[in-house]
Design a protein around this motif. Sequence first.
Motif, short mmCIF file in Angstrom:
data_model
loop_
_atom_site.label_atom_id
_atom_site.label_comp_id
_atom_site.label_asym_id
_atom_site.label_seq_id
_atom_site.Cartn_x
_atom_site.Cartn_y
_atom_site.Cartn_z
N ASP A 1 -3.63 -10.13 8.26
CA ASP A 1 -4.59 -10.23 7.43
C ASP A 1 -4.18 -10.91 6.09
O ASP A 1 -5.05 -11.47 5.57
N GLU A 2 -2.98 -10.52 5.87
CA GLU A 2 -2.46 -11.10 4.54
C GLU A 2 -1.61 -12.37 4.42
O GLU A 2 -1.21 -12.90 3.61
N LEU B 1 -4.54 6.25 6.14
CA LEU B 1 -4.46 6.21 7.67
C LEU B 1 -3.91 7.28 8.15
O LEU B 1 -4.38 7.80 9.30
N LEU B 2 -2.68 7.90 7.71
CA LEU B 2 -2.03 8.87 8.21
C LEU B 2 -2.81 10.31 8.10
O LEU B 2 -2.77 11.22 8.88
N ARG C 1 -9.06 6.39 9.89
CA ARG C 1 -9.46 5.47 10.99
C ARG C 1 -10.73 6.05 11.51
O ARG C 1 -11.77 5.51 11.98
N TYR D 1 -1.08 -0.85 12.73
CA TYR D 1 -1.86 -0.98 11.48
C TYR D 1 -0.86 -1.94 10.59
O TYR D 1 -1.50 -2.88 9.95
N PRO E 1 0.89 -1.24 0.05
CA PRO E 1 0.09 0.11 0.05
C PRO E 1 0.63 1.13 0.04
O PRO E 1 1.96 1.09 0.87
N TRP F 1 -1.40 -5.66 11.72
CA TRP F 1 -2.75 -6.08 11.40
C TRP F 1 -2.70 -6.56 9.91
O TRP F 1 -3.33 -7.53 9.58
N PHE F 2 -1.97 -5.61 9.08
CA PHE F 2 -2.05 -5.86 7.57
C PHE F 2 -1.32 -7.11 7.36
O PHE F 2 -1.93 -7.91 6.65
N GLY G 1 -5.38 2.03 2.90
CA GLY G 1 -3.92 2.39 2.88
C GLY G 1 -3.24 3.24 3.81
O GLY G 1 -4.03 3.88 4.68
N PRO G 2 -1.93 3.20 3.78
CA PRO G 2 -1.30 3.96 4.75
C PRO G 2 -1.33 5.56 4.52
O PRO G 2 -1.43 6.21 5.74
N GLN H 1 -8.18 -2.34 -0.79
CA GLN H 1 -6.71 -1.94 -0.44
C GLN H 1 -6.35 -0.71 -1.45
O GLN H 1 -7.04 -0.04 -2.33
N CYS H 2 -5.21 -0.07 -0.99
CA CYS H 2 -4.68 1.09 -1.58
C CYS H 2 -4.51 0.84 -3.21
O CYS H 2 -3.88 -0.07 -3.42
N ASP H 3 -5.07 1.79 -3.81
CA ASP H 3 -4.60 1.55 -5.35
C ASP H 3 -3.99 2.69 -5.91
O ASP H 3 -3.85 3.03 -7.16
N GLY H 4 -3.38 3.72 -5.03
CA GLY H 4 -2.26 4.48 -5.54
C GLY H 4 -3.26 5.92 -5.83
O GLY H 4 -2.53 6.55 -6.62
N ASP I 1 1.06 3.75 16.60
CA ASP I 1 -0.11 3.56 15.67
C ASP I 1 -0.12 2.75 14.18
O ASP I 1 -0.74 1.99 14.03
N LEU I 2 1.29 3.26 13.61
CA LEU I 2 1.67 2.89 12.43
C LEU I 2 2.04 1.16 12.56
O LEU I 2 1.81 0.49 11.61
#
Lengths: 638, 177
Positions: A490-491, B103-104, B108, A483, A234, A486-487, B99-100, B137-140, A479-480
Amino acid sequence: MAAPLEAYRRLQEAARPVWEAVARPERPLFRVAVATCTRAAGADETLAALREELSRRGAEADVLIVGCPGLCFADPVVDVHLPGLPRVLYGRVTADQVPRLLDAVLGEARVLPELALGVVLYEEERMEGYRGTPVEGLPDLAQSDWMRLQVRRLMANVGHVGAEEIDHYIARGGYEGLAKALSMTPEEVIKEVLDSGLWGRGGAAFPTGRKWDFLRQARGSPKYLICNADEGDPGAFVNRSLMEGDPHLLIEGMLIAAWATGASYGYIYIRDEYPLPVERMRKAVEQARERGLLGENVLGSGLSCDLEVVRGAGSYVCGEETGLISSLEDVRGMPKIRPPYPAQAGVFAKPTNVNNVESYANVPLILRHGAGWYASVGSERNKGTKMFSLSGQVQRVGVLEVPLGTPVRDVIMVAGGGPPEGRKLKGLQPGGPLSGVAPASRILAQDGLPLEPEPFREIGMLMGAGGLVVLDDSSCVVDLALYFEWFAEDESCGRCTTCFGGTRRLQEMLRRISEGGGRPEDVPLMRLLPDAMRNANCAHGQAAPTIILSLLDLFQDELQEHLVRKRCPAKACRGLVRYEVVAQDEALPRAADICPTQAIVKEDGSYRIDQARCIRCNACKEVAPQAIAVLDRFAEQA
Amino acid sequence: MGLTSRHSSRFTPIDFIADDTGLVARVQALLDDVEPDRAQMLEALHRIQHELGYVPKEAIPFLAAKFKTTPAMIYGVLTFYSEIRTEPPPRVEVQWCSGPACLLKGSRNIRLALEAEFGCGMNESAPDGALGLRLVQCDGTCHLAPLVRLNGRYIGPLTVTDAIQLARRLKEEARRA
C-alpha cells in the motif's frame, strides 16, 4: 567569556524567575498533560473542567499545559503541586473525576490516593523528607515498575516544563549546549559528537558525527538540514511525544548541527497524522526566533540559520530520507536512486543532512554535559539512552527512555507488566513493518535480548526507531505478516517492480495460506522472493520481506500448522476458523440481534449459524460466549 | 530535467477553465504567497483541503501554473498522499485505525462489522453518501486500541459489539437528518 555564552547567560537570567514560579509554586499548580495520546483519552475535557471548577470555587491556583510524561496507560494524567508538598501525579483523571480530585487536594486530605500514580520528586528530594505529611504512604513514582528501568535524559523536561514555554526550557539549561557549541569550532563540535558514540536513531544507526562531517566537507551552497519527523512506523510514537513535550530540544540540536555543518536552513518534516506536534514545533520556532536563537547572527556568534516546519500528507516512504527530500521538492515523495547521496546533492540538489528527531535531540545534551557524561550510560558497544514506545498485547502502554542495552524482556515484563491476564508472551515486533518478529524464547533467554542494534541483527531484523509492539499467544505471525505485506504494498512508491510486485506476490501467497490453500512449495518460494526484493532501490522494498524471514526461521511450527494441517493455532486467521452454535442458551437471541449479517438463524426452535452469511467478526461470541464456539474450519464437524 | 526532476511548464491552461462555481477563485485566494521550489506544495494542498474538505480536480491546472509544472505532475502528487482527498468527504466518517496494536486487539473484526453495517468498503461512502469509512494510520494512541475516530474524537478500546452499536446509531441519526 565568549560572546555566545555571555548572551546566553543573559537569556537564562531573564528566564529563571519564570521557571522558579512553577518549580516551587506559592499556590497550587496543576500540570495537565495535553498531548495526542492524553487528548485521545479526554485531556481537553479534563483541562476545561479543571479551569471551570477552579474558577467556580474561586480557588487561587494555576494551570500549566505540559507534554505527556509517557504513562499513556493512565491517561489523562494531571500532576498536582501544592506548596510545601512534593508533586503528585494522578492518572485516569477524566473530566468527571475533576471535582473529586479538587475536593481532595484543595481540602483537608490534600491527596487523593485512589487516583495517585506516585510522587514526583526533584533530584535533591527524598520520600523520607516527607514523613508525616499527607503524601506519606504514596509510592515514589521513580521506583514504580514503569519508571524504575528508565534513565530520562531526552525526556528530562517532558511533563515538567510547559509545552509552550521557552523560558522553562532555557532556565533548565536549554540552549546552553548551543552557546557552548558556538564558542567552539565546527570541527571540535563534530569531534565531541563522534566521541559520544551517538548514532542515528532513525533505524540505520549510522554515526551522526560522520554524517555531519560529510555535509561540512561538501561543496555547494546553501546547505540544508532536514529533521525527519515522519515517524511512520505504526506503533512508534516516541518522536511525537518528544516534540509535544519538549520542542526546543530538537530546535537546539538542529542549530548545533547547522553550526557544525555550515547549513543555513532547515526543514522539520512532520507527518500529517501529527497535527499537535506541527502546532507545538511552529510555536517553538517562533519563540526561538523572538529570543534571537534562530535567524540572523544567533547569540551574536555569526551563525545564521532558520527553520521551517513542513507538514506531510500521509505517506510512509516519505520517512525514507530521499523520499522525504522528493516530497519537499513539490513532486511525488518517491525515494531517489543513490548516489548522489544527500550530503552531495540533497534537497533542491544542494548538500543536505537528514537526521531523525531523536538524533538531533541528543546533541544538546552531549554539548552541555560532554561526550564522557553521555557515554556513561549504555552498553559496552552502544552509548546513551533510547526512547521506545511500548504497545500491543501488554498491560501498560506508553513511552519510555532506557539506556541502550537494557533487556527488552525487562521492558515488557517489568515496565509493561507482561501480557494481559491469562495470556502468554509470544513475541515482539520491533521497529515497524520493515522489521521482523522476535520470538518469546529469544526474549526470555539469559540476556533478555538487549535493546541495541546487534542482537536484533543477529536474528535477522532491525531494532528500528523505537516502536515495540508486544504479541501474546492470541496473535498469529502469518496473519501479522499478511498485514505487513499489505502495508508495504500500500505504501510502496511504485518505482521498483521487486517492491510493489514482490509485496503483492507475498500477500497473495500469505492470503492463500491463511485461507487453507497453503502448499509445501510455498516455503522455497517465500525464500526466493526476499532475495529478489533486495534489488529494490530503497530500504522499503529491500526490507519489506523481513517478517517473512522471521516466519520461516523463527516461527516454522506455526507456519507448518497453517500449511499442512490447515489450522491457525491462535485462531486469528479468519479463513481457518468457523463460528458454530454449540449450546442453546438465553444469550443467543441477543447474539442474533447483534450479528451484522443476520447469519444467526432460528430453525425449529433452535439457533444455528448460516456459514454462507457469517463474516466471522466475533460479535456473537462477545455476546454469547458460552453458546458460540470458534472452531477450526477444516476440522471434522463437532 | 535536473536532479530535482522539475518539469518546465509549456502549457498552463488555467485561463480556459470555466469557473462556474467560483472554486478556482477560492483556491487562487488561498495560494497567493505560495511559490515553487520552496517546499510549499504540501502546504498548498493542506490549505485547499482545509477550506474545501478536499482538493477538487478543478484546482489541478491552477496548481500546475502556480508550481510551474504540468497538470499530470500535480495529479501525481495529489494521488500519492493518502491524506489528500480528491473527492468530497462523507457527512459522517468513521475513521478506522489500521495500526498493529489495534490489529492485535481485534481491529479487523471491527472493520468487517462496520463494513457490513454501512454496506460499503473501506475508503468508500455508503450509497446515500451520508456515512463513510476511512482507513487511517496509527498515531500512537495505542492505549485505546482497538479504536476508531469520529469527528476528531477517539473511541476505544472498542468491542465488536460496541462498533456495531455505534454504526447502528449513526445510521439511525443519518436517516433522521
